[in-house]
Design an enzyme around this catalytic site. Structure first.
Site, PDB file in Angstrom:
ATOM      1  N   THR A   1       5.098  -8.208   0.202  1.00 29.44           N
ATOM      2  CA  THR A   1       4.865  -8.183   1.645  1.00 29.44           C
ATOM      3  C   THR A   1       5.880  -7.302   2.374  1.00 29.44           C
ATOM      4  O   THR A   1       6.959  -7.010   1.869  1.00 29.44           O
ATOM      5  CB  THR A   1       4.920  -9.611   2.234  1.00 29.44           C
ATOM      6  OG1 THR A   1       6.219 -10.155   2.022  1.00 29.44           O
ATOM      7  CG2 THR A   1       3.878 -10.504   1.589  1.00 29.44           C
ATOM      8  N   ASP A   2       5.497  -6.914   3.574  1.00 25.50           N
ATOM      9  CA  ASP A   2       6.384  -6.137   4.432  1.00 25.50           C
ATOM     10  C   ASP A   2       7.169  -7.097   5.336  1.00 25.50           C
ATOM     11  O   ASP A   2       7.003  -8.320   5.223  1.00 25.50           O
ATOM     12  CB  ASP A   2       5.584  -5.092   5.215  1.00 25.50           C
ATOM     13  CG  ASP A   2       4.604  -5.692   6.213  1.00 25.50           C
ATOM     14  OD1 ASP A   2       4.700  -6.902   6.527  1.00 25.50           O
ATOM     15  OD2 ASP A   2       3.734  -4.953   6.695  1.00 25.50           O
TER      16      ASP A   2
END
Length: 139
Positions: A19-20
């Protein structure tokens, strides 16, 4: 005559490293999820990378497409539905449908792989082991 669809459904959990900073899956990881789908499909239907390699071939990806609808989020469990798309050509075509925990479409994708023999020559016809597999599957 229409052939049957061969599919496989795999559940995966979004890992933190995928994920960012916003907690949503970085777009490049969806291609990795395609790999998860292909691996599960191969195990279920008897067409793993090891089976292909044992027959003396490799199948590099030559085309991938993705249509994004809803992002997947950290910690979420989602489904990958992988479908083998039958073709008369000497290639593997897979279609992917990813659904979030609410069973809403997150992404649709597809990729194409060709066959290379042990000398890295492109196969223009289905390798014998692959045609045997297709016959066994009723394709």
């Amino acid at each position: 005559m229409q052939s049957k669809d061969l599919t496989c459904t795999e559940e995966v959990r979004v890992r933190f490293n995928e994920t960012d900073p916003l907690g949503i899956v970085w777009h490049g990881h969806y291609i990795v999820y395609f790999e998860d789908g292909r691996e599960a499909f191969g195990r279920q239907h008897g067409l793993t990378y090891l089976d292909i390699q044992k027959a003396g071939f490799v199948t590099p990806i030559v085309k991938s497409t993705c249509e994004h609808f809803l992002p997947l989020k950290y910690g979420e469990t989602f489904k990958i539905v992988t479908t083998f798309v039958n073709s008369n050509s000497a290639k593997l075509i897979y279609r992917y449908e990813l659904f979030n925990e609410e069973n809403k479409a997150s992404l649709f994708g597809r990729n194409h792989s060709g066959f290379l023999d042990a000398d890295n020559n492109l196969c223009l016809y289905n390798p014998e082991f692959f045609q045997t597999w297709k016959d066994k599957m009723g394709l």
